[in-house]
Scaffold this motif. Structure first.
Motif, PDB file in Angstrom:
ATOM      1  N   MET A   1       0.127   2.934  -3.179  1.00  0.00           N
ATOM      2  CA  MET A   1       1.021   3.735  -4.002  1.00  0.00           C
ATOM      3  C   MET A   1       2.261   2.932  -4.391  1.00  0.00           C
ATOM      4  SD  MET A   1       0.751   7.447  -2.079  1.00  0.00           S
ATOM      5  CE  MET A   1       1.847   8.316  -3.153  1.00  0.00           C
ATOM      6  N   VAL A   2       2.736   2.110  -3.466  1.00  0.00           N
ATOM      7  CA  VAL A   2       3.923   1.300  -3.743  1.00  0.00           C
ATOM      8  C   VAL A   2       3.614   0.276  -4.830  1.00  0.00           C
ATOM      9  CG1 VAL A   2       5.514  -0.394  -2.745  1.00  0.00           C
ATOM     10  CG2 VAL A   2       4.874   1.620  -1.432  1.00  0.00           C
ATOM     11  N   LYS A   3       2.526  -0.446  -4.652  1.00  0.00           N
ATOM     12  CA  LYS A   3       2.157  -1.482  -5.619  1.00  0.00           C
ATOM     13  C   LYS A   3       1.884  -0.898  -6.997  1.00  0.00           C
ATOM     14  CE  LYS A   3       0.271  -4.728  -2.283  1.00  0.00           C
ATOM     15  NZ  LYS A   3      -0.931  -5.464  -1.837  1.00  0.00           N
ATOM     16  N   ALA A   4       1.282   0.280  -7.049  1.00  0.00           N
ATOM     17  CA  ALA A   4       0.967   0.919  -8.324  1.00  0.00           C
ATOM     18  C   ALA A   4       2.226   1.260  -9.115  1.00  0.00           C
ATOM     19  CB  ALA A   4       0.146   2.181  -8.090  1.00  0.00           C
ATOM     20  N   ARG A   5       3.349   1.348  -8.403  1.00  0.00           N
ATOM     21  CA  ARG A   5       4.610   1.678  -9.058  1.00  0.00           C
ATOM     22  C   ARG A   5       5.545   0.473  -9.185  1.00  0.00           C
ATOM     23  NH1 ARG A   5       2.119   5.691  -7.045  1.00  0.00           N
ATOM     24  NH2 ARG A   5       2.349   7.784  -7.811  1.00  0.00           N
ATOM     25  N   GLY A   6       4.966  -0.712  -9.014  1.00  0.00           N
ATOM     26  CA  GLY A   6       5.736  -1.937  -9.211  1.00  0.00           C
ATOM     27  C   GLY A   6       6.486  -2.422  -7.985  1.00  0.00           C
ATOM     28  N   GLY A   7       6.256  -1.796  -6.844  1.00  0.00           N
ATOM     29  CA  GLY A   7       6.940  -2.195  -5.621  1.00  0.00           C
ATOM     30  C   GLY A   7       6.126  -3.172  -4.810  1.00  0.00           C
ATOM     31  N   ARG A   8       6.695  -3.543  -3.669  1.00  0.00           N
ATOM     32  CA  ARG A   8       6.020  -4.481  -2.783  1.00  0.00           C
ATOM     33  C   ARG A   8       6.158  -3.970  -1.363  1.00  0.00           C
ATOM     34  NH1 ARG A   8       8.202  -9.158  -0.150  1.00  0.00           N
ATOM     35  NH2 ARG A   8      10.151  -8.704  -1.218  1.00  0.00           N
ATOM     36  N   ALA A   9       5.062  -3.891  -0.665  1.00  0.00           N
ATOM     37  CA  ALA A   9       5.074  -3.490   0.739  1.00  0.00           C
ATOM     38  C   ALA A   9       5.366  -4.727   1.574  1.00  0.00           C
ATOM     39  CB  ALA A   9       3.734  -2.883   1.130  1.00  0.00           C
ATOM     40  N   SER A  10       6.229  -4.582   2.563  1.00  0.00           N
ATOM     41  CA  SER A  10       6.635  -5.724   3.376  1.00  0.00           C
ATOM     42  C   SER A  10       6.430  -5.429   4.851  1.00  0.00           C
ATOM     43  CB  SER A  10       8.109  -6.026   3.113  1.00  0.00           C
ATOM     44  OG  SER A  10       8.565  -7.071   3.926  1.00  0.00           O
ATOM     45  N   GLY A  11       6.226  -6.466   5.620  1.00  0.00           N
ATOM     46  CA  GLY A  11       6.032  -6.314   7.055  1.00  0.00           C
ATOM     47  C   GLY A  11       7.320  -6.362   7.836  1.00  0.00           C
ATOM     48  N   SER A  12       8.438  -6.627   7.152  1.00  0.00           N
ATOM     49  CA  SER A  12       9.722  -6.700   7.846  1.00  0.00           C
ATOM     50  C   SER A  12      10.795  -5.967   7.050  1.00  0.00           C
ATOM     51  CB  SER A  12      10.122  -8.158   8.051  1.00  0.00           C
ATOM     52  OG  SER A  12      10.276  -8.807   6.808  1.00  0.00           O
TER      53      SER A  12
ATOM     54  N   LYS B   1      18.103  -6.548   4.333  1.00  0.00           N
ATOM     55  CA  LYS B   1      19.079  -5.875   3.468  1.00  0.00           C
ATOM     56  C   LYS B   1      18.520  -5.646   2.068  1.00  0.00           C
ATOM     57  CE  LYS B   1      23.462  -6.974   5.533  1.00  0.00           C
ATOM     58  NZ  LYS B   1      24.855  -7.317   5.249  1.00  0.00           N
ATOM     59  N   GLN B   2      17.514  -6.418   1.694  1.00  0.00           N
ATOM     60  CA  GLN B   2      16.918  -6.273   0.366  1.00  0.00           C
ATOM     61  C   GLN B   2      15.830  -5.210   0.325  1.00  0.00           C
ATOM     62  OE1 GLN B   2      15.861 -10.355  -0.451  1.00  0.00           O
ATOM     63  NE2 GLN B   2      17.825 -10.680  -1.461  1.00  0.00           N
ATOM     64  N   THR B   3      15.521  -4.603   1.463  1.00  0.00           N
ATOM     65  CA  THR B   3      14.542  -3.522   1.525  1.00  0.00           C
ATOM     66  C   THR B   3      15.160  -2.270   0.923  1.00  0.00           C
ATOM     67  OG1 THR B   3      13.614  -4.458   3.554  1.00  0.00           O
ATOM     68  CG2 THR B   3      13.100  -2.149   3.086  1.00  0.00           C
ATOM     69  N   SER B   4      14.436  -1.606   0.045  1.00  0.00           N
ATOM     70  CA  SER B   4      14.946  -0.384  -0.589  1.00  0.00           C
ATOM     71  C   SER B   4      14.732   0.846   0.282  1.00  0.00           C
ATOM     72  CB  SER B   4      14.266  -0.165  -1.939  1.00  0.00           C
ATOM     73  OG  SER B   4      14.529  -1.243  -2.807  1.00  0.00           O
ATOM     74  N   TYR B   5      13.532   0.975   0.848  1.00  0.00           N
ATOM     75  CA  TYR B   5      13.177   2.137   1.654  1.00  0.00           C
ATOM     76  C   TYR B   5      12.277   1.714   2.802  1.00  0.00           C
ATOM     77  CZ  TYR B   5      14.369   4.623  -2.664  1.00  0.00           C
ATOM     78  OH  TYR B   5      15.002   5.084  -3.783  1.00  0.00           O
ATOM     79  N   VAL B   6      12.351   2.473   3.879  1.00  0.00           N
ATOM     80  CA  VAL B   6      11.401   2.355   4.978  1.00  0.00           C
ATOM     81  C   VAL B   6      10.769   3.729   5.148  1.00  0.00           C
ATOM     82  CG1 VAL B   6      11.142   2.038   7.471  1.00  0.00           C
ATOM     83  CG2 VAL B   6      12.598   0.489   6.168  1.00  0.00           C
ATOM     84  N   VAL B   7       9.449   3.776   5.136  1.00  0.00           N
ATOM     85  CA  VAL B   7       8.735   5.015   5.392  1.00  0.00           C
ATOM     86  C   VAL B   7       8.392   5.015   6.870  1.00  0.00           C
ATOM     87  CG1 VAL B   7       6.730   6.430   4.822  1.00  0.00           C
ATOM     88  CG2 VAL B   7       7.801   5.028   3.047  1.00  0.00           C
ATOM     89  N   ALA B   8       8.967   5.971   7.603  1.00  0.00           N
ATOM     90  CA  ALA B   8       8.841   5.996   9.056  1.00  0.00           C
ATOM     91  C   ALA B   8       8.007   7.176   9.528  1.00  0.00           C
ATOM     92  CB  ALA B   8      10.229   6.060   9.697  1.00  0.00           C
TER      93      ALA B   8
END
Length: 52
Positions: free
Chosen positions: A1-12, A15-22
């Motif tokens: 879902m993230v990639k489909a909207r132009g985002g990037r999923a990260s393993g870490s 400060k440049q992270t926009s959101y964390v889904v917890a």
């Protein structure tokens, strides 16, 4: 879902992270996000955001 909207999923988290889904046992990534002031979303909030 993230990639489909132009985002990037990260393993870490940085400060440049926009959101964390917890989830229920988010652990150290949640703590790091809170320490850095990164927005934390529940899975439900994330899905609702994607539906907008």
């Amino acid at each position: 879902m993230v990639k489909a909207r132009g985002g990037r999923a990260s393993g870490s988290v940085s400060k440049q992270t926009s959101y964390v889904v917890a989830g229920e046992s988010a652990g150290s990534k949640l703590a790091k996000a809170q320490q850095l002031g990164v927005a934390v979303l529940t899975e439900t909030e994330f899905i609702e955001m994607c539906e907008e």
